[in-house]
Motif scaffolding. Structure first.
Motif, PDB file in Angstrom:
ATOM      1  N   THR A  73      34.778-135.952  98.788  1.00 58.57           N
ATOM      2  CA  THR A  73      35.394-135.072  99.107  1.00 58.57           C
ATOM      3  C   THR A  73      36.179-134.577  97.906  1.00 58.57           C
ATOM      4  OG1 THR A  73      34.757-135.521 101.944  1.00 58.57           O
ATOM      5  CG2 THR A  73      35.917-133.762 101.189  1.00 58.57           C
ATOM      6  N   SER A  74      37.317-134.817  97.876  1.00 55.10           N
ATOM      7  CA  SER A  74      38.326-134.551  96.403  1.00 55.10           C
ATOM      8  C   SER A  74      37.544-134.513  95.302  1.00 55.10           C
ATOM      9  CB  SER A  74      39.450-135.054  96.848  1.00 55.10           C
ATOM     10  OG  SER A  74      40.141-135.521  95.853  1.00 55.10           O
ATOM     11  N   ARG A  75      36.354-134.982  95.402  1.00 56.10           N
ATOM     12  CA  ARG A  75      35.722-134.703  94.080  1.00 56.10           C
ATOM     13  C   ARG A  75      34.905-133.751  93.896  1.00 56.10           C
ATOM     14  NH1 ARG A  75      35.883-140.467  93.251  1.00 56.10           N
ATOM     15  NH2 ARG A  75      33.855-141.041  94.691  1.00 56.10           N
ATOM     16  N   ILE A  76      34.048-133.759  94.675  1.00 53.32           N
ATOM     17  CA  ILE A  76      33.174-131.801  94.977  1.00 53.32           C
ATOM     18  C   ILE A  76      34.132-130.616  94.865  1.00 53.32           C
ATOM     19  CG2 ILE A  76      31.645-131.064  96.872  1.00 53.32           C
ATOM     20  CD1 ILE A  76      31.201-133.912  97.456  1.00 53.32           C
ATOM     21  N   MET A  77      35.590-130.845  95.651  1.00 55.55           N
ATOM     22  CA  MET A  77      36.172-129.738  96.261  1.00 55.55           C
ATOM     23  C   MET A  77      36.771-129.332  94.823  1.00 55.55           C
ATOM     24  SD  MET A  77      38.388-130.323  99.284  1.00 55.55           S
ATOM     25  CE  MET A  77      39.203-129.222  99.938  1.00 55.55           C
ATOM     26  N   GLY A  78      36.450-130.608  93.843  1.00 54.70           N
ATOM     27  CA  GLY A  78      37.449-130.191  92.856  1.00 54.70           C
ATOM     28  C   GLY A  78      36.197-129.778  91.480  1.00 54.70           C
TER      29      GLY A  78
ATOM     30  N   GLY B 255      41.321-132.003  89.979  1.00 59.07           N
ATOM     31  CA  GLY B 255      41.342-130.690  90.971  1.00 59.07           C
ATOM     32  C   GLY B 255      42.871-131.443  91.511  1.00 59.07           C
ATOM     33  N   GLY B 256      42.598-133.050  90.976  1.00 59.24           N
ATOM     34  CA  GLY B 256      43.587-133.551  91.567  1.00 59.24           C
ATOM     35  C   GLY B 256      43.197-133.799  93.055  1.00 59.24           C
ATOM     36  N   PHE B 257      43.651-133.878  94.637  1.00 61.18           N
ATOM     37  CA  PHE B 257      43.656-133.828  95.564  1.00 61.18           C
ATOM     38  C   PHE B 257      43.606-132.724  96.455  1.00 61.18           C
ATOM     39  CE2 PHE B 257      44.322-134.226 100.054  1.00 61.18           C
ATOM     40  CZ  PHE B 257      43.720-135.227 101.134  1.00 61.18           C
ATOM     41  N   GLY B 258      42.017-132.652  96.609  1.00 60.68           N
ATOM     42  CA  GLY B 258      41.589-131.451  97.470  1.00 60.68           C
ATOM     43  C   GLY B 258      41.472-130.262  96.021  1.00 60.68           C
ATOM     44  N   GLY B 259      41.238-130.326  95.226  1.00 56.39           N
ATOM     45  CA  GLY B 259      40.257-130.056  93.919  1.00 56.39           C
ATOM     46  C   GLY B 259      40.946-129.027  93.035  1.00 56.39           C
ATOM     47  N   ILE B 260      42.454-127.990  94.104  1.00 57.53           N
ATOM     48  CA  ILE B 260      43.396-127.435  93.475  1.00 57.53           C
ATOM     49  C   ILE B 260      44.492-127.223  93.046  1.00 57.53           C
ATOM     50  CG2 ILE B 260      41.698-125.352  94.210  1.00 57.53           C
ATOM     51  CD1 ILE B 260      44.137-125.069  96.335  1.00 57.53           C
ATOM     52  N   GLN B 261      45.433-128.427  92.952  1.00 59.87           N
ATOM     53  CA  GLN B 261      46.592-128.766  93.264  1.00 59.87           C
ATOM     54  C   GLN B 261      46.943-129.101  92.106  1.00 59.87           C
ATOM     55  OE1 GLN B 261      49.494-131.070  96.237  1.00 59.87           O
ATOM     56  NE2 GLN B 261      47.016-131.508  96.440  1.00 59.87           N
ATOM     57  N   GLU B 262      46.213-129.653  91.236  1.00 58.38           N
ATOM     58  CA  GLU B 262      45.985-130.063  89.514  1.00 58.38           C
ATOM     59  C   GLU B 262      45.715-129.517  88.335  1.00 58.38           C
ATOM     60  OE1 GLU B 262      47.412-134.950  89.172  1.00 58.38           O
ATOM     61  OE2 GLU B 262      47.477-134.693  91.322  1.00 58.38           O
ATOM     62  N   LEU B 263      44.808-128.636  88.856  1.00 60.49           N
ATOM     63  CA  LEU B 263      43.241-127.995  88.505  1.00 60.49           C
ATOM     64  C   LEU B 263      44.078-127.178  87.354  1.00 60.49           C
ATOM     65  CD1 LEU B 263      40.207-127.624  88.014  1.00 60.49           C
ATOM     66  CD2 LEU B 263      40.044-125.763  89.763  1.00 60.49           C
ATOM     67  N   ARG B 264      43.837-127.470  85.763  1.00 62.93           N
ATOM     68  CA  ARG B 264      44.783-126.020  84.446  1.00 62.93           C
ATOM     69  C   ARG B 264      43.465-125.409  85.036  1.00 62.93           C
ATOM     70  NH1 ARG B 264      47.528-128.743  81.468  1.00 62.93           N
ATOM     71  NH2 ARG B 264      46.982-127.732  79.736  1.00 62.93           N
ATOM     72  N   ASP B 265      44.646-124.043  84.624  1.00 60.78           N
ATOM     73  CA  ASP B 265      44.177-122.502  83.998  1.00 60.78           C
ATOM     74  C   ASP B 265      43.435-121.779  85.612  1.00 60.78           C
ATOM     75  OD1 ASP B 265      45.291-123.188  81.619  1.00 60.78           O
ATOM     76  OD2 ASP B 265      43.839-123.745  81.541  1.00 60.78           O
ATOM     77  N   LEU B 266      43.968-122.459  86.519  1.00 59.80           N
ATOM     78  CA  LEU B 266      43.598-121.769  87.976  1.00 59.80           C
ATOM     79  C   LEU B 266      44.356-120.421  87.886  1.00 59.80           C
ATOM     80  CD1 LEU B 266      41.084-121.374  90.092  1.00 59.80           C
ATOM     81  CD2 LEU B 266      42.921-122.904  91.381  1.00 59.80           C
TER      82      LEU B 266
ATOM     83  N   GLU C  33      49.712-130.457 101.909  1.00 63.96           N
ATOM     84  CA  GLU C  33      49.832-129.992 100.157  1.00 63.96           C
ATOM     85  C   GLU C  33      48.210-128.891  99.914  1.00 63.96           C
ATOM     86  OE1 GLU C  33      51.969-134.111  99.034  1.00 63.96           O
ATOM     87  OE2 GLU C  33      50.062-134.310 100.123  1.00 63.96           O
ATOM     88  N   LEU C  34      47.361-129.276 100.628  1.00 59.60           N
ATOM     89  CA  LEU C  34      46.353-128.255  99.518  1.00 59.60           C
ATOM     90  C   LEU C  34      46.277-126.833 100.340  1.00 59.60           C
ATOM     91  CD1 LEU C  34      43.154-128.214  98.874  1.00 59.60           C
ATOM     92  CD2 LEU C  34      42.787-128.701 101.452  1.00 59.60           C
ATOM     93  N   ALA C  35      47.275-126.710 101.701  1.00 61.16           N
ATOM     94  CA  ALA C  35      46.977-125.256 101.570  1.00 61.16           C
ATOM     95  C   ALA C  35      48.498-125.356 100.823  1.00 61.16           C
ATOM     96  CB  ALA C  35      48.044-124.869 102.895  1.00 61.16           C
ATOM     97  N   LEU C  36      49.174-125.521 100.377  1.00 65.11           N
ATOM     98  CA  LEU C  36      50.540-124.767  99.538  1.00 65.11           C
ATOM     99  C   LEU C  36      49.678-125.086  98.451  1.00 65.11           C
ATOM    100  CD1 LEU C  36      53.170-128.102 100.776  1.00 65.11           C
ATOM    101  CD2 LEU C  36      53.242-125.085 100.988  1.00 65.11           C
ATOM    102  N   GLY C  37      49.001-125.254  97.830  1.00 61.28           N
ATOM    103  CA  GLY C  37      48.315-124.801  96.628  1.00 61.28           C
ATOM    104  C   GLY C  37      47.681-124.517  96.400  1.00 61.28           C
ATOM    105  N   ALA C  38      47.765-123.399  97.744  1.00 60.22           N
ATOM    106  CA  ALA C  38      46.570-121.731  97.411  1.00 60.22           C
ATOM    107  C   ALA C  38      47.993-120.808  97.835  1.00 60.22           C
ATOM    108  CB  ALA C  38      46.768-121.055  98.646  1.00 60.22           C
TER     109      ALA C  38
END
Length: 261
Positions: free
Chosen positions: A31-36, A83-94, A112-117
């Protein structure tokens, strides 16, 4: 997207991303990979300007890591995707705004996913916690982010005890931005996303890059980089049609028309 733990819907310039993994919307490696992939495509699509991330149902936003999948072989240090866990936390240049619409329980990696927003809205029945301490592991991203965003002692209490807080307390400490009745949450999130989507995308990109980089920098270094156009997004903005459009629209007393170029 069908037959997937992730549902997506595009409304104009807004992408809605819904985590839909019954019963609790927990995230496993697949799931995390799909989110990324979803958020990478959002990042790279010039037609999309804002994303909303939420959970399916009324009880869970996301409880984080899927412990059942872990028990069956998913490694906690496995491949979470681009993007790391949940797709957004480590996604570069987002460099586009993301709104989290927290529709229920939001804990562990879900918090942690919410904090990535960039902006977090929550239903009035939402609850928040970092219970990793009780399972003998560390809330890694929250340990980095939370003490920088809310009072240190509150962040440490959540990390060290796993204590649950309700939506009103989360708003009081600045964990989230706003609390809404559950039935109004998505309406409010969409209204906010539409407002953001009508704004200047190049400015949003510059803001996000500056904020992200300046978090690990001192004030004068960051200001010097802005003045010297050493941030790629700032350099693009200062040479853009939108920069001129903003000035023209102000002088002509009209709403600007942003083109993102």
């Amino acid at each position: 997207m069908t037959d997937s733990p992730i549902r997506t819907e595009t409304r104009g310039h807004v992408l809605e991303v819904t985590l839909d993994r019954p019963k609790a919307n927990a995230i496993d490696l697949a799931t995390s990979r799909i989110m990324g992939e979803v958020f990478r495509d959002f990042r790279d699509d010039d037609a999309l300007r804002v994303a909303i991330v939420t959970g399916a149902g009324e009880k869970f936003f996301c409880p984080g890591w899927d412990l059942k999948a872990a028990a069956e072989g998913d490694a906690v240090d496995g491949d979470y995707g681009v993007g790391g866990f949940g797709g957004i936390q480590e996604l570069r240049d987002l460099n586009k705004p993301i709104v989290a619409a927290v529709n229920g329980i939001c804990c562990g990696g879900g918090l942690e996913l919410a904090l990535g927003a960039d902006i977090i809205l929550a239903a009035d029945h939402a609850q928040f916690a970092l219970p990793e301490i009780r399972s003998g592991t560390v809330a890694d991203a929250a340990s980095v982010k939370l003490p920088k965003r809310i009072p240190y002692h509150i962040a440490m209490e959540m990390l060290l005890t796993g204590r649950w807080i309700d939506a009103e307390e989360a708003a009081r400490w600045g964990v989230i931005n706003q609390v809404h009745p559950a039935g109004k949450l998505m309406e409010e999130a969409r209204a906010l996303a539409d407002h953001l989507a009508s704004g200047p995308p190049l400015v949003y990109a510059a803001i996000k890059e500056i904020v992200r980089d300046a978090e690990g920098s001192d004030f004068q270094t960051a200001m010097n980089k802005i003045a010297r156009r050493q941030y790629p997004t700032v350099d693009v903005l200062y040479s853009s049609e939108d920069q001129l459009e903003g000035a023209r629209a102000f002088a002509e007393k009209r709403d600007p028309v942003w083109k993102g170029k």
